[in-house]
Structures are given as structure tokens and as C-alpha cells.
Design a protein around this motif. Structure first.
Motif, PDB file in Angstrom:
ATOM      1  N   THR A   1       0.955  -1.129  -0.022  1.00 33.78           N
ATOM      2  CA  THR A   1      -0.132   0.101   0.066  1.00 33.78           C
ATOM      3  C   THR A   1       0.832   1.341   0.076  1.00 33.78           C
ATOM      4  OG1 THR A   1      -0.192   0.140   2.471  1.00 33.78           O
ATOM      5  CG2 THR A   1      -1.746  -1.093   1.238  1.00 33.78           C
ATOM      6  N   ALA A   2       0.395   2.442   0.441  1.00 33.13           N
ATOM      7  CA  ALA A   2       1.110   3.747   0.337  1.00 33.13           C
ATOM      8  C   ALA A   2       2.333   3.697   1.247  1.00 33.13           C
ATOM      9  CB  ALA A   2       0.202   4.896   0.437  1.00 33.13           C
ATOM     10  N   ASN A   3       1.912   3.045   2.351  1.00 37.62           N
ATOM     11  CA  ASN A   3       3.006   3.198   3.692  1.00 37.62           C
ATOM     12  C   ASN A   3       3.538   1.684   4.084  1.00 37.62           C
ATOM     13  OD1 ASN A   3       2.713   5.729   3.414  1.00 37.62           O
ATOM     14  ND2 ASN A   3       0.954   5.736   5.040  1.00 37.62           N
ATOM     15  N   GLU A   4       2.798   0.549   3.626  1.00 39.03           N
ATOM     16  CA  GLU A   4       2.843  -0.749   4.346  1.00 39.03           C
ATOM     17  C   GLU A   4       3.092  -1.739   3.288  1.00 39.03           C
ATOM     18  OE1 GLU A   4       0.740  -0.919   8.498  1.00 39.03           O
ATOM     19  OE2 GLU A   4      -0.454  -1.088   6.937  1.00 39.03           O
TER      20      GLU A   4
ATOM     21  N   GLN B   1       6.355  -1.297   7.957  1.00 38.32           N
ATOM     22  CA  GLN B   1       6.325  -0.077   7.149  1.00 38.32           C
ATOM     23  C   GLN B   1       7.405  -0.444   5.989  1.00 38.32           C
ATOM     24  OE1 GLN B   1       4.612   2.682   7.762  1.00 38.32           O
ATOM     25  NE2 GLN B   1       3.534   1.397   8.997  1.00 38.32           N
TER      26      GLN B   1
ATOM     27  N   THR C   1       9.369   1.834   4.952  1.00 39.44           N
ATOM     28  CA  THR C   1      10.650   2.669   5.155  1.00 39.44           C
ATOM     29  C   THR C   1      11.564   1.525   6.211  1.00 39.44           C
ATOM     30  OG1 THR C   1       9.701   3.352   7.144  1.00 39.44           O
ATOM     31  CG2 THR C   1       9.747   4.803   5.147  1.00 39.44           C
TER      32      THR C   1
ATOM     33  N   LYS D   1      11.599   4.536  -1.215  1.00 39.14           N
ATOM     34  CA  LYS D   1      11.174   5.401  -0.060  1.00 39.14           C
ATOM     35  C   LYS D   1      12.376   5.824   0.716  1.00 39.14           C
ATOM     36  CE  LYS D   1       6.659   4.981   0.190  1.00 39.14           C
ATOM     37  NZ  LYS D   1       5.702   5.951   0.480  1.00 39.14           N
TER      38      LYS D   1
END
Length: 109
Positions: free
Chosen positions: A44-47, A63, A65, A109
Motif C-alpha cells: 500500500t502507500a506506507n506498508e 512499514q 521504510t 522510499k
């Protein structure tokens, strides 16, 4: 993707649109009688989300990152999600093309 897998994905990400959704060749015991269940990888956008469902559910989230050292091991044909220590399944069997698609999201990212 079957109905159970679709329902679990909807529960995990809600109305968000997955940026990438792949069925890996890695399988786990999720309660089927005669075979193991494939692990799905969703970004997804962050995970990064790993999930599988049969009689039992398997879900893990991390995450993006936290996956900055991930790489593809050509000798084994597996994507290695590093340096995350919390994942039970850090090694996922994917084709080289699929692994490159995943790494594009993980390493930008």
C-alpha cells in the motif's frame, strides 16, 4: 484470489487501493487438510502486508521504510525483506520480474 482472501484483504486495507498485489510461491500451513496456503504480498502507500487465509489467518505488516535493505537472492529465487526482524516469513519465493517490481516500491522510499 478466492473469496476468503479478498475479504481478508478488504479488512486489512479498507478502501485503500493496493499499489501492488502478488501471490507468492511461498506457502504456509493455514489449516487446509492436504496442502499449504500461498502467501499474498500487498504493498500500500506506507506498508508491506503479507497474508494468507484458509481455516486460520496469517497476517503481518511492516512499514515500507523499514525494508530499505531488501534484496533478491538469485541463488534461491527468493526476495529477502531486510533488515526487519519481526517478520516470520522474510524469504518469499518470487520470479525475478516480480521481485524487481516489489523492490521498486521498497527501495524508493
Amino acid at each position: 484470489m478466492n473469496e476468503l482472501e479478498s475479504a481478508l484483504l478488504k479488512e486489512l486495507i479498507g478502501d485503500a487501493e493496493p499499489k501492488l498485489l502478488l501471490r507468492t510461491r511461498t506457502r504456509i500451513d493455514a489449516g487446509r487438510w492436504w496442502r499449504k496456503t500461498p502467501i499474498w504480498l500487498c504493498i500500500t502507500a506506507n506498508e508491506l502486508i503479507l497474508f494468507a487465509v484458509a481455516r486460520r489467518r496469517y497476517t503481518e505488516r511492516v512499514q515500507l521504510t523499514d525494508c530499505h535493505a531488501s534484496h533478491y537472492a538469485h541463488a534461491t529465487g527468493q526476495l529477502v525483506i531486510d533488515p526487519v526482524e519481526t517478520l516470520r516469513n522474510k524469504h518469499l519465493t518470487l520470479t525475478p520480474r516480480e521481485a524487481l517490481d516489489v523492490l521498486d516500491f521498497l527501495l524508493k522510499k
